[in-house]
Design a protein around this motif. Structure first.
Motif, mmCIF file in Angstrom:
data_model
loop_
_atom_site.group_PDB
_atom_site.id
_atom_site.type_symbol
_atom_site.label_atom_id
_atom_site.label_comp_id
_atom_site.label_asym_id
_atom_site.label_seq_id
_atom_site.Cartn_x
_atom_site.Cartn_y
_atom_site.Cartn_z
ATOM 1 N N UNK A 94 0.013 -20.901 1.940
ATOM 2 C CA UNK A 94 -1.255 -20.909 1.245
ATOM 3 C C UNK A 94 -0.937 -20.374 -0.326
ATOM 4 N N UNK A 95 -1.955 -20.916 -1.195
ATOM 5 C CA UNK A 95 -1.707 -20.456 -2.439
ATOM 6 C C UNK A 95 -1.989 -18.907 -2.658
ATOM 7 N N UNK A 96 -2.511 -17.962 -1.894
ATOM 8 C CA UNK A 96 -2.860 -16.745 -2.273
ATOM 9 C C UNK A 96 -2.402 -16.023 -0.965
ATOM 10 N N UNK A 97 -1.830 -14.946 -1.066
ATOM 11 C CA UNK A 97 -0.866 -14.154 0.032
ATOM 12 C C UNK A 97 -0.825 -12.870 -0.134
ATOM 13 N N UNK A 98 -0.863 -12.030 1.037
ATOM 14 C CA UNK A 98 -0.769 -10.724 0.940
ATOM 15 C C UNK A 98 0.008 -10.191 2.442
ATOM 16 N N UNK A 99 0.693 -9.406 2.075
ATOM 17 C CA UNK A 99 1.283 -8.883 3.525
ATOM 18 C C UNK A 99 0.823 -7.572 3.992
ATOM 19 N N UNK A 100 -0.006 -7.557 5.030
ATOM 20 C CA UNK A 100 -0.430 -6.365 5.427
ATOM 21 C C UNK A 100 0.433 -5.677 6.656
ATOM 22 N N UNK A 101 0.524 -4.552 6.609
ATOM 23 C CA UNK A 101 1.320 -3.628 7.485
ATOM 24 C C UNK A 101 0.604 -2.507 8.212
ATOM 25 N N UNK A 102 0.603 -2.621 9.585
ATOM 26 C CA UNK A 102 0.094 -1.231 10.403
ATOM 27 C C UNK A 102 1.227 -0.649 10.855
ATOM 28 N N UNK A 103 1.622 0.767 10.572
ATOM 29 C CA UNK A 103 2.894 1.599 10.909
ATOM 30 C C UNK A 103 2.391 2.443 11.778
ATOM 31 N N UNK A 104 3.441 3.146 12.560
ATOM 32 C CA UNK A 104 3.229 4.333 13.123
ATOM 33 C C UNK A 104 3.187 5.419 12.118
ATOM 34 N N UNK A 105 2.126 6.294 12.158
ATOM 35 C CA UNK A 105 1.830 7.340 11.376
ATOM 36 C C UNK A 105 2.759 8.552 11.269
ATOM 37 N N UNK A 106 3.687 8.640 12.283
ATOM 38 C CA UNK A 106 4.582 9.884 12.755
ATOM 39 C C UNK A 106 5.945 9.746 12.302
ATOM 40 N N UNK A 107 6.455 8.567 11.631
ATOM 41 C CA UNK A 107 7.863 8.356 11.760
ATOM 42 C C UNK A 107 8.358 9.109 10.535
ATOM 43 N N UNK A 108 7.613 9.715 9.486
ATOM 44 C CA UNK A 108 8.065 10.165 8.532
ATOM 45 C C UNK A 108 8.634 9.096 7.413
ATOM 46 N N UNK A 109 8.825 9.488 6.117
ATOM 47 C CA UNK A 109 9.473 8.655 5.103
ATOM 48 C C UNK A 109 8.830 7.243 5.178
ATOM 49 N N UNK A 110 7.628 7.032 5.078
ATOM 50 C CA UNK A 110 6.973 5.847 5.344
ATOM 51 C C UNK A 110 7.050 5.076 4.145
ATOM 52 N N UNK A 111 7.493 5.627 2.977
ATOM 53 C CA UNK A 111 7.845 4.880 1.617
ATOM 54 C C UNK A 111 9.136 3.831 2.032
ATOM 55 N N UNK A 112 9.919 4.229 2.810
ATOM 56 C CA UNK A 112 10.989 3.503 3.224
ATOM 57 C C UNK A 112 10.707 2.164 3.683
ATOM 58 N N UNK A 113 9.503 2.107 4.473
ATOM 59 C CA UNK A 113 8.778 0.814 4.944
ATOM 60 C C UNK A 113 8.410 -0.158 4.124
ATOM 61 N N UNK A 114 7.798 0.505 2.778
ATOM 62 C CA UNK A 114 7.322 -0.101 2.081
ATOM 63 C C UNK A 114 8.364 -0.755 0.919
ATOM 64 N N UNK A 115 9.309 0.068 0.885
ATOM 65 C CA UNK A 115 10.513 -0.506 0.131
ATOM 66 C C UNK A 115 11.163 -1.865 0.765
#
Length: 395
Positions: A127-148
């Motif tokens: 589609x012309x407009x897109x987004x990626x939505x993520x639902x993560x385990x909140x206890x894994x730590x270092x959550x920024x790595x998922x985003x990267x």
């Protein structure tokens, strides 16, 4: 307002606090779907509701190709209500939407790869407009790595949004959900990637309501989310001294957390400050612990706020999301609100915050949950937040 229809495209939200999970899921789903067949259903529930029976009434109302995703929470909002224990269901459907998913499992220790895997579903959405939505385990730590990891796939043109699952800040175990009409998996240690495509624009808002307190400090020693030194001194010592708190507060986990939640760290960024919640202090190595990265060499401040500024931030996030839609009609919005903010504003503030969202987005249905970390990236490679409200608006 719990549902909107625009030229066949629709968005609905429902909410239930019935104690029986099956009945609660059915009640919330009935309100959100209202007899319509959804493209996607989001299910956000407190721990205790996360059982297969929760999804029975939701699956019965879904189509053959409906995607069902969600997670456990530290509170939920939707259908005009907010609850500590309950279920929120958000759904949308109609022409011009596409949703694809990918689940990354057993993610601890390989979070960047998990983000790459979760984002792999983006290629199936044209589609012309897109987004990626993520639902993560909140206890894994270092959550920024998922985003990267996700950013390495999505690139700068696709916004990233989402939140990390919660368990009422007990930090024991969180749950992620993925499936469809034929069954829903209940997972832990997972990242659920949801590629959202739309023929109409999508808008993202980010706000936190915090301000700097005192002088800036340099992070002179840190590793990922653990800060060992600030300005060359043990970080725990600096934190306690700046707040005028005796070390005996460490004997009471709840008291320490309450003090820490009122004074998070703010990391200097081009667009303002990213917030990092201090969750714990270590008497042995004199460090403080956050759930996301605090880079060595970073410029940081202790932050402060007041209940009014914090509750106002939720409405600001919603208004910002709507502004990015350039005045077009709005179907609805997903809201990801930090659970630590809920502690800071208190239960009296929760209602005011919900009212503020509704005022900022009049006649717009919305729903979401209280997270253990919020994801929002609209520019740059960074996108992991705490003590922040993130809004995804659909038109």
């Amino acid at each position: 307002m719990d549902r909107v229809d625009l030229d066949g495209r629709w968005f609905g939200s429902g909410h239930s606090t019935l104690t029986d999970p099956a009945a609660a899921g059915a009640e919330a789903a009935a309100a959100a779907l209202d007899g319509r067949t959804p493209v996607v259903v989001f299910v956000f529930c407190s721990v205790g509701y996360h059982v297969p029976e929760l999804f029975d009434g939701i699956r019965a109302r879904s189509g053959a190709h409906t995607v069902i995703v969600g997670c456990s929470t530290s509170g939920q909002l939707g259908g005009g209500a907010v609850s500590r224990d309950g279920v929120s269901v958000v759904a949308w459907g109609g022409a011009g939407f596409a949703v694809r998913t990918h689940v990354s499992r057993n993610v601890s220790g390989r979070l960047r790869d998990a983000g790459v895997e979760a984002a792999s579903c983006l290629g199936a959405v044209g589609r012309p407009h897109r987004a990626l939505l993520m639902l993560c385990d909140g206890l894994t730590g270092n959550q920024h790595e998922v985003v990267r990891g996700a950013f390495s796939v999505a690139g700068a043109a696709v916004p990233l949004v989402g939140g990390c699952a919660g368990d009422h800040l007990t930090y024991v175990r969180t749950y992620q959900f993925h499936g469809g009409r034929d069954g829903v998996e209940i997972l832990s240690d997972a990242v659920v990637g949801v590629a959202v495509g739309s023929d109409a624009p999508l808008g993202v808002g980010i706000a936190h309501g915090w301000r700097k307190q005192g002088d800036a400090m340099i992070v002179t020693s840190s590793r990922e989310g653990r800060v060992y030194e600030l300005d060359g001194e043990p970080a725990l010592d600096v934190f306690l001294r700046r707040l005028g708190i005796d070390e005996s507060i460490l004997d009471d986990d709840e008291a320490f957390r309450h003090a820490a939640f009122l004074h998070p760290l703010g990391l200097s960024r081009r667009s303002g400050e990213d917030i990092r919640v201090i969750h714990d202090g270590d008497r042995d190595d004199r460090s403080v612990f956050c759930l996301a990265d605090v880079p060595q060499g970073a410029l940081v401040w202790l932050m402060e706020s007041d209940p009014g500024s914090l509750t106002d931030a939720a409405g600001q996030s919603g208004a910002q999301a709507l502004q990015t839609l350039d005045g077009g009609p709005v179907l609805g919005a997903l809201v990801f609100d930090c659970a630590a903010r809920r502690v800071a504003i208190g239960e009296d503030g929760v209602g005011s915050e919900n009212d503020g969202i509704a005022k900022a987005m009049p006649d717009v249905p919305f729903g979401g949950f209280y997270t253990t970390g919020e994801i929002a990236r609209v520019r740059g490679a960074l996108g992991m937040h705490h003590f922040t409200v993130v809004t995804l608006a659909l038109s």
